[in-house]
Design a protein around this motif. Sequence first.
Motif, PDB file in Angstrom:
ATOM      1  N   TYR A  24      35.416  -7.938  67.768  1.00  0.00           N
ATOM      2  CA  TYR A  24      34.374  -8.949  67.701  1.00  0.00           C
ATOM      3  C   TYR A  24      33.236  -8.435  66.812  1.00  0.00           C
ATOM      4  O   TYR A  24      33.025  -7.229  66.678  1.00  0.00           O
ATOM      5  N   GLN A  44      28.984  -9.173  66.283  1.00  0.00           N
ATOM      6  CA  GLN A  44      27.812  -9.802  66.881  1.00  0.00           C
ATOM      7  C   GLN A  44      26.627  -9.612  65.949  1.00  0.00           C
ATOM      8  O   GLN A  44      26.212  -8.480  65.684  1.00  0.00           O
ATOM      9  N   GLN A 101      31.481 -13.174  67.845  1.00  0.00           N
ATOM     10  CA  GLN A 101      32.435 -13.883  67.001  1.00  0.00           C
ATOM     11  C   GLN A 101      33.745 -13.111  67.012  1.00  0.00           C
ATOM     12  O   GLN A 101      33.781 -11.935  66.637  1.00  0.00           O
ATOM     13  N   VAL A 117      38.813 -15.486  61.614  1.00  0.00           N
ATOM     14  CA  VAL A 117      37.811 -15.840  60.615  1.00  0.00           C
ATOM     15  C   VAL A 117      38.222 -15.261  59.269  1.00  0.00           C
ATOM     16  O   VAL A 117      38.334 -14.054  59.140  1.00  0.00           O
ATOM     17  N   SER A 126      35.461 -20.283  66.287  1.00  0.00           N
ATOM     18  CA  SER A 126      35.076 -21.470  67.046  1.00  0.00           C
ATOM     19  C   SER A 126      34.419 -21.035  68.343  1.00  0.00           C
ATOM     20  O   SER A 126      34.716 -19.975  68.873  1.00  0.00           O
ATOM     21  N   GLN A 127      33.480 -21.834  68.842  1.00  0.00           N
ATOM     22  CA  GLN A 127      32.764 -21.535  70.074  1.00  0.00           C
ATOM     23  C   GLN A 127      33.410 -22.337  71.178  1.00  0.00           C
ATOM     24  O   GLN A 127      33.445 -23.562  71.126  1.00  0.00           O
ATOM     25  N   ILE A 138      37.355 -16.212  73.876  1.00  0.00           N
ATOM     26  CA  ILE A 138      36.195 -16.732  73.144  1.00  0.00           C
ATOM     27  C   ILE A 138      34.958 -16.686  74.028  1.00  0.00           C
ATOM     28  O   ILE A 138      35.009 -17.102  75.192  1.00  0.00           O
ATOM     29  N   LYS A 166      27.368 -18.221  73.268  1.00  0.00           N
ATOM     30  CA  LYS A 166      26.288 -17.573  72.539  1.00  0.00           C
ATOM     31  C   LYS A 166      25.385 -16.751  73.440  1.00  0.00           C
ATOM     32  O   LYS A 166      24.598 -15.943  72.962  1.00  0.00           O
TER      33      LYS A 166
END
Lengths: 112, 112
Positions: free
Chosen positions: A36, A38, A45, A60, B1-2, B101, B104
Motif C-alpha cells: 500500500y 499512503q 491506496q 494502480v 478504488s475506495q 481495500i 480514507k
Amino acid sequence: SQTIHQWPATLVQPVGSPLSLECTVEGTSNPNLYWYRQAAGRGLQLLFYSVGIGQISSEVPQNLSASRPQDRQFILSSKKLLLSDSGFYLCAWSSGMNTEAFFGQGTRLTVV
Amino acid sequence: SQQGEEDPQALSIQEGENATMNCSYKTSINNLQWYRQNSGRGLVHLILIRSNEREKHSGRLRVTLDTSKKSSSLLITASRAADTASYFCATYHGGSQGNLIFGKGTKLSVKP
C-alpha cells in the motif's frame, strides 16, 4: 508467532533513481501479501497484492512493479523514481481472504 | 478504488468522552474490519465483524454493522489520550481473492 519485516524505515532517493523495498514474513506459509501507499494525512491506496509465488495483481497503473520471488518475500521496485512516488509505503500480509491483515512498520520514501 | 468511506474525517474530543466513527461501503461484503494507525506507523487490526453479525464488542470498542445500509460504526467508550490515532475501516472487494481495500480514515484526537 508470525512477524513481518519491512525495510528500510526511511529512504531519500533522487528523481530517476531505482527503488527496491523488501518485505518478508515469518511464521506462516502461503500468505496473501500487499503493498500500500499512503500520502500524508490520507488513506491507504492498494498498489499490489499477491496470493501466491509469481502471482501479482496490480491495482494502480504506475511506474512501480512488484515481485514475489519466494513464498514469504514481497518486493516493490521502480526503475526510475518520480517525485510523485514520495509517500509512506506499507507492506501487509493476511492468511487469506476475509481474515485480518498484519502490517509492517512502513517505509517513508522521499524522492528529491 | 475506495470501498470504505469514513466520517468524520477528523474528530476532537476530551478524555472520558465517547468517540463514534462511521464507515460506508459500496459492494457486498463477507466482513468489515477496523484498524488503527498511530502517526507514522503501520496499521493494527482492532476488530472484524462478519456480515451476519450486527454488533461486536472488544474491550472499550463497540462495532455495529448494518448491511442493508452498507454502513458500520466504531464506538470507543471512555476515551483516553492514548486513543489518539487514525482509524480505518476495510473490506475485501467483492468477488476478488485478496483485494483488501481501506477507507480514507478518521483522525481522532483525544485531549487530556
